[in-house]
Design a protein around this motif. Structure first.
Motif, PDB file in Angstrom:
ATOM      1  N   PHE A   9      -4.159   7.126  -2.310  1.00 46.70           N
ATOM      2  CA  PHE A   9      -4.023   5.746  -1.843  1.00 46.70           C
ATOM      3  C   PHE A   9      -3.938   4.832  -3.051  1.00 46.70           C
ATOM      4  CE2 PHE A   9      -6.270   1.732  -0.991  1.00 46.70           C
ATOM      5  CZ  PHE A   9      -5.663   1.276   0.164  1.00 46.70           C
ATOM      6  N   LEU A  40     -11.810  -1.689   1.999  1.00 49.38           N
ATOM      7  CA  LEU A  40     -10.867  -0.672   2.444  1.00 49.38           C
ATOM      8  C   LEU A  40     -10.700   0.408   1.370  1.00 49.38           C
ATOM      9  CD1 LEU A  40      -8.778  -0.020   4.740  1.00 49.38           C
ATOM     10  CD2 LEU A  40      -7.104  -1.103   3.245  1.00 49.38           C
ATOM     11  N   VAL A  54       0.599   5.578   0.268  1.00 46.25           N
ATOM     12  CA  VAL A  54      -0.283   6.678   0.659  1.00 46.25           C
ATOM     13  C   VAL A  54       0.428   8.017   0.531  1.00 46.25           C
ATOM     14  CG1 VAL A  54      -1.643   5.290   2.292  1.00 46.25           C
ATOM     15  CG2 VAL A  54       0.311   6.623   3.124  1.00 46.25           C
ATOM     16  N   LEU A  67      -8.167   4.144  11.198  1.00 44.61           N
ATOM     17  CA  LEU A  67      -7.633   2.864  10.736  1.00 44.61           C
ATOM     18  C   LEU A  67      -7.290   1.948  11.908  1.00 44.61           C
ATOM     19  CD1 LEU A  67      -5.438   4.208   7.852  1.00 44.61           C
ATOM     20  CD2 LEU A  67      -7.258   2.505   7.591  1.00 44.61           C
ATOM     21  N   VAL A 106     -11.228   4.487   2.210  1.00 45.83           N
ATOM     22  CA  VAL A 106     -10.000   4.931   2.867  1.00 45.83           C
ATOM     23  C   VAL A 106      -9.640   6.401   2.632  1.00 45.83           C
ATOM     24  CG1 VAL A 106      -8.349   4.284   1.058  1.00 45.83           C
ATOM     25  CG2 VAL A 106      -7.726   4.061   3.487  1.00 45.83           C
ATOM     26  N   GLN A 161      -3.175   0.431  -3.851  1.00 48.57           N
ATOM     27  CA  GLN A 161      -2.902  -0.876  -3.259  1.00 48.57           C
ATOM     28  C   GLN A 161      -2.638  -1.906  -4.343  1.00 48.57           C
ATOM     29  OE1 GLN A 161      -6.283  -2.192  -0.938  1.00 48.57           O
ATOM     30  NE2 GLN A 161      -7.763  -1.582  -2.492  1.00 48.57           N
ATOM     31  N   ILE A 195      -5.613  10.483   4.761  1.00 44.46           N
ATOM     32  CA  ILE A 195      -5.194   9.900   3.491  1.00 44.46           C
ATOM     33  C   ILE A 195      -5.791  10.714   2.345  1.00 44.46           C
ATOM     34  CG2 ILE A 195      -5.318   7.880   1.990  1.00 44.46           C
ATOM     35  CD1 ILE A 195      -5.272   6.170   4.546  1.00 44.46           C
ATOM     36  N   VAL A 210       0.847  -1.201   0.000  1.00 46.33           N
ATOM     37  CA  VAL A 210       0.000   0.000   0.000  1.00 46.33           C
ATOM     38  C   VAL A 210       0.878   1.245   0.000  1.00 46.33           C
ATOM     39  CG1 VAL A 210      -1.676   1.324   1.353  1.00 46.33           C
ATOM     40  CG2 VAL A 210      -1.900  -1.157   1.169  1.00 46.33           C
ATOM     41  N   THR A 236      -1.874  -0.758   5.170  1.00 47.80           N
ATOM     42  CA  THR A 236      -2.295   0.644   5.120  1.00 47.80           C
ATOM     43  C   THR A 236      -1.838   1.379   6.376  1.00 47.80           C
ATOM     44  OG1 THR A 236      -4.184   0.058   3.737  1.00 47.80           O
ATOM     45  CG2 THR A 236      -4.272   2.194   4.850  1.00 47.80           C
TER      46      THR A 236
END
Length: 156
Positions: A56, A73, A45, A85, A77, A58, A53, A43, A133
């Motif tokens: 993001f 998520l 960020v 989180l 997010v 992933q 955040i 992940v 994350t």
């Protein structure tokens, strides 16, 4: 019973992975691997000035349950804080291990994975995305927070 675990809802969540890929210039990166099954999440960020955040991405290679958790998520997010989180992770662990109700608020969708509690071998894969994350956010926060020892040493 396995059909309940891999329900149509879980499979739909697994197929939808928002923010898939990597960020070109992350402020923080986290990586987690579930040792038992090899599920992996990386992940990236970027945080805004308030530590939320802002960007993001992933890269998740996991079973349907890990992918489903990452899908939920990814939907929720953006705008999340480290505290949110942490609370979601703690509630998720309680849901899986001690019969808790699961996350509330922004990450309530993770409750769709409540039946995973009956399959301890699947717990780690369900947690890789949220743990990665958190690692990424912590790294980004550490980079944004000046080290007071360095500042004080430079002033002397």
């Amino acid at each position: 019973m396995i059909d309940e675990l891999y329900s149509a809802r879980i499979l739909k969540l697994a197929a939808n992975l928002p923010h898939s890929g990597r960020l070109p210039a992350p402020e923080g990166t986290g990586e987690r691997v579930a040792k038992l099954c090899g599920s992996k999440a990386v992940v990236d960020v970027v945080l805004d000035d308030a530590g939320r955040i802002a960007a993001f991405a992933q890269d998740v290679k996991a079973c349907a349950l890990g992918q489903a958790a990452a899908g939920v998520l990814g939907e929720s997010v953006i705008g999340a804080t480290a505290d949110e989180l942490d609370a979601a992770r703690d509630a998720m662990l309680a849901m899986l291990k001690t019969g808790g109700e699961g996350p509330e608020g922004r990450f309530e969708g993770l409750r769709a994975l409540k039946q995973v509690a009956d399959y301890p071998a699947r717990h780690a894969s369900t947690m890789v995305a949220i743990e990665a994350t958190l690692d990424a956010v912590r790294e980004a926060l550490a980079r944004k927070t000046p080290d007071t020892r360095t500042s004080l040493a430079g002033a002397a």
